[in-house]
Design an enzyme around this catalytic site. Structure first.
Site, mmCIF file in Angstrom:
data_model
loop_
_atom_site.group_PDB
_atom_site.id
_atom_site.type_symbol
_atom_site.label_atom_id
_atom_site.label_comp_id
_atom_site.label_asym_id
_atom_site.label_seq_id
_atom_site.Cartn_x
_atom_site.Cartn_y
_atom_site.Cartn_z
ATOM 1 C CG HIS A 66 -0.412 0.238 2.521
ATOM 2 N ND1 HIS A 66 -0.174 -0.772 3.426
ATOM 3 C CD2 HIS A 66 -0.037 1.385 3.134
ATOM 4 C CE1 HIS A 66 0.320 -0.253 4.534
ATOM 5 N NE2 HIS A 66 0.409 1.044 4.375
ATOM 6 C CG ASP A 109 0.019 -4.138 2.792
ATOM 7 O OD1 ASP A 109 0.462 -3.614 1.754
ATOM 8 O OD2 ASP A 109 -0.260 -3.494 3.826
ATOM 9 C CB SER A 205 2.491 1.062 6.569
ATOM 10 O OG SER A 205 1.350 1.162 7.367
#
Length: 553
Positions: A66, A109, A205
């Site tokens: 992402h 992810d 992240s």
């Protein structure tokens, strides 16, 4: 704005309990110790931190899928304080998202970023281990997570923060998430945020969950952006589930595009003169061979990824051009630049490859030729005579300012300012060069210097900065030599030394002042003297330069 961006924008205001807003903050963390966590990477977009990441191979950084972005992506390594100058920055050459990835809530992810050049490990940069096979992680395993995201007190930090977390069993993780009516996706593990005040949140992240020196997880998402822990466990992509995909992607990146020559030998000098290299973004992709003065023959599958401009440039190699401005000028009959000289010189690069010369005229601006504007991730390397060395001091190009009147080299106005992503700190390896303060002609027979990294009369390319002396020529004599075909606002210089294809955009420096920008030479003929080399006269554009810099400030 494309459909994906519209969906993401809408998601920010919806009642989603997943929060993967391009990074995870480190909550109740501490400043990382000096020379620790050397594998940590700051994944940046247009020179700004966006996500965490970590070095798992000399050419690859692992992060969250992402974190992907359409703009210029780069990776900063070896820095715990990402606000300082002289960061070691690598351009992202290619991105490899897991093919099954859709969004964090459905899993997969994970993304590999291939760097423009191999990383040299040392005191400040090291590779972190990842699992060699799929192996479950025991609950209550003590681990660490680190990042540059915001904290419980600050919206953002420049210093790398680290905190301790413990893993949570998948059963307990699913049970806690079930309370908020959410089922975690497959191939994840959980740690922090539950039964503890430490954990991750929006801001970093892509960073690693490291247990006993091995990166086992990638920070993916938490609950609804709520960092007031404890609540529910933080969710990480479990790396061991993707080990085969990671190995396959890295192995594929190390192979050639197409068929290799097995058990071959190096071609003899001056043999196979028909051979040509089909290249995309200055990288070899396929072989080919000319069958006509204007055409080459190659395989149809070599067209993949090649845009129209690159196809035209390929054909142009065989055309009869009078003007030659093939994005750089070689230094003919030059010598290797002395150490700590020409500190203003800049290598203007696209996708991590040298494209043009340039020179630093302001803490935030590099001056080069307008013809050097290329699509791709543009950056500037400063403070390096050898541009093949690692690490390089690289600055992302924040904005490009071409002279509004520029159309093509032959009509003049071949000048462009590159605004850097952050200010350059002058020092021993990097200094600003003076430019004229007002419009003033340069006298004929003035002794000057020109430098660059383009090819020479003997080599197709050089990594070391080359420099040579030239003398200016009167406008009258230059126009006569060029049969009155010169554009306006130029000056000329030449001897048996000079420029040719490979490094236009570099400066003509006379008496310590940059007075010209290398623009073009004649029809690829590098056997000087022939006709004078042509430079954009900087003094004619002083008002425009000052206006652009003032506007940027």
């Amino acid at each position: 704005m494309n459909a994906l961006h519209q969906v993401l924008l809408a998601a920010l205001f919806s009642a989603l309990v997943f929060d993967a807003t391009y990074g995870e903050e480190i909550i109740h963390g501490r400043k990382a110790k000096k020379n620790s966590l050397q594998y940590m990477a700051s994944v940046q977009v247009n020179g700004k931190h966006k996500c965490g990441g970590f070095l798992i191979d000399a050419s690859y950084v692992l992060t969250a899928a992402h974190c992907d972005d359409r703009d210029n992506m780069s990776v900063v390594l070896g820095a715990q304080d990402i606000s300082r100058n002289n960061l070691v920055r690598y351009v992202v050459k290619s991105k490899h998202k897991h093919p099954s990835y859709k969004d964090p809530k459905t899993g997969n992810d994970i993304m590999l970023l291939k760097l423009s050049s191999s990383v040299k490990q040392g005191k400040f940069v090291k590779i972190v281990k990842i699992p060699s096979k799929d192996k479950p992680l025991k609950p209550k395993t003590k681990c660490q997570v680190a990042g540059w995201g915001k904290t419980e007190k600050q919206n953002s930090v420049n210093d790398l923060l680290v905190t301790d977390v413990s893993t949570v069993s998948l059963k307990d993780c699913q049970k806690e998430w079930a309370i908020v009516k959410i089922k975690p996706p497959p191939n994840v593990l959980c740690a922090g945020g539950y039964g503890t005040k430490s954990g991750a949140c929006q801001g970093d992240s892509g960073g690693p969950l490291v247990c006993s020196g091995t990166a086992v997880g990638i920070v993916s998402f938490n609950f609804n952006g709520d960092c007031n822990y404890p609540n529910v466990p933080n969710v990480y992509t479990q790396i061991s589930k993707f080990t085969t995909w990671i190995k396959k992607t890295i192995k594929k990146g190390a192979s050639t595009h197409g068929e290799e020559i097995s058990n071959g030998k190096k071609a003899k000098k001056n043999s196979l003169q028909y051979m040509a290299s089909v290249q995309v973004n200055e990288k070899h992709k396929c072989g080919e061979f000319p069958i006509d003065a204007s055409y080459v023959l190659t395989a149809a599958h070599c067209d993949e990824g090649m845009n129209a401009r690159q196809q035209v440039l390929l054909a142009a190699v065989f055309s009869t051009l009078t003007y030659d401005a093939t994005h750089g000028g070689e230094i003919i009959n030059g010598k290797k630049a002395k150490k700590n000289s020409q500190k203003y010189m800049a290598s203007v690069q696209v996708n991590g490859k040298h494209k043009c010369g340039g020179f630093l005229i302001d803490a935030s601006y590099v001056l080069t030729a307008a013809q050097c504007d290329y699509r791709g991730s543009m950056s500037v390397v400063l403070g390096a005579h050898n541009i093949s060395a690692n690490p390089l001091i690289r600055y992302e190009v924040k904005d490009k300012h071409k002279c509004l009147s520029y159309k093509k080299v032959s009509t003049g106005d071949d000048i462009m300012l590159l605004e850097l992503s952050k200010k350059v700190q002058q020092g021993k390896p990097v200094k600003i060069v003076k430019i004229p303060s007002k419009d003033k002609p340069v006298k004929p027979n003035t002794k000057c210097m020109v430098a660059g990294w383009g090819k020479t009369e003997k080599q197709n390319a050089v990594n070391d900065l080359m420099v040579t002396s030239v003398s200016t020529i009167s406008d009258k004599d230059c126009k006569k030599k060029w049969n009155n075909t010169l554009p306006h606002n130029v000056l000329c210089a030449a001897t048996k030394s000079g420029v040719c294809q490979g490094d236009f955009g570099g400066p003509l420096v006379c008496g310590g002042v940059a007075v010209g920008i290398a623009s073009f030479s004649s029809n690829r003929d590098c056997k000087h003297p022939h006709v004078p080399d042509v430079y954009t006269q900087i003094s004619k554009y002083i008002t425009w330069i000052k206006k652009i810099i003032k506007k940027g400030a």
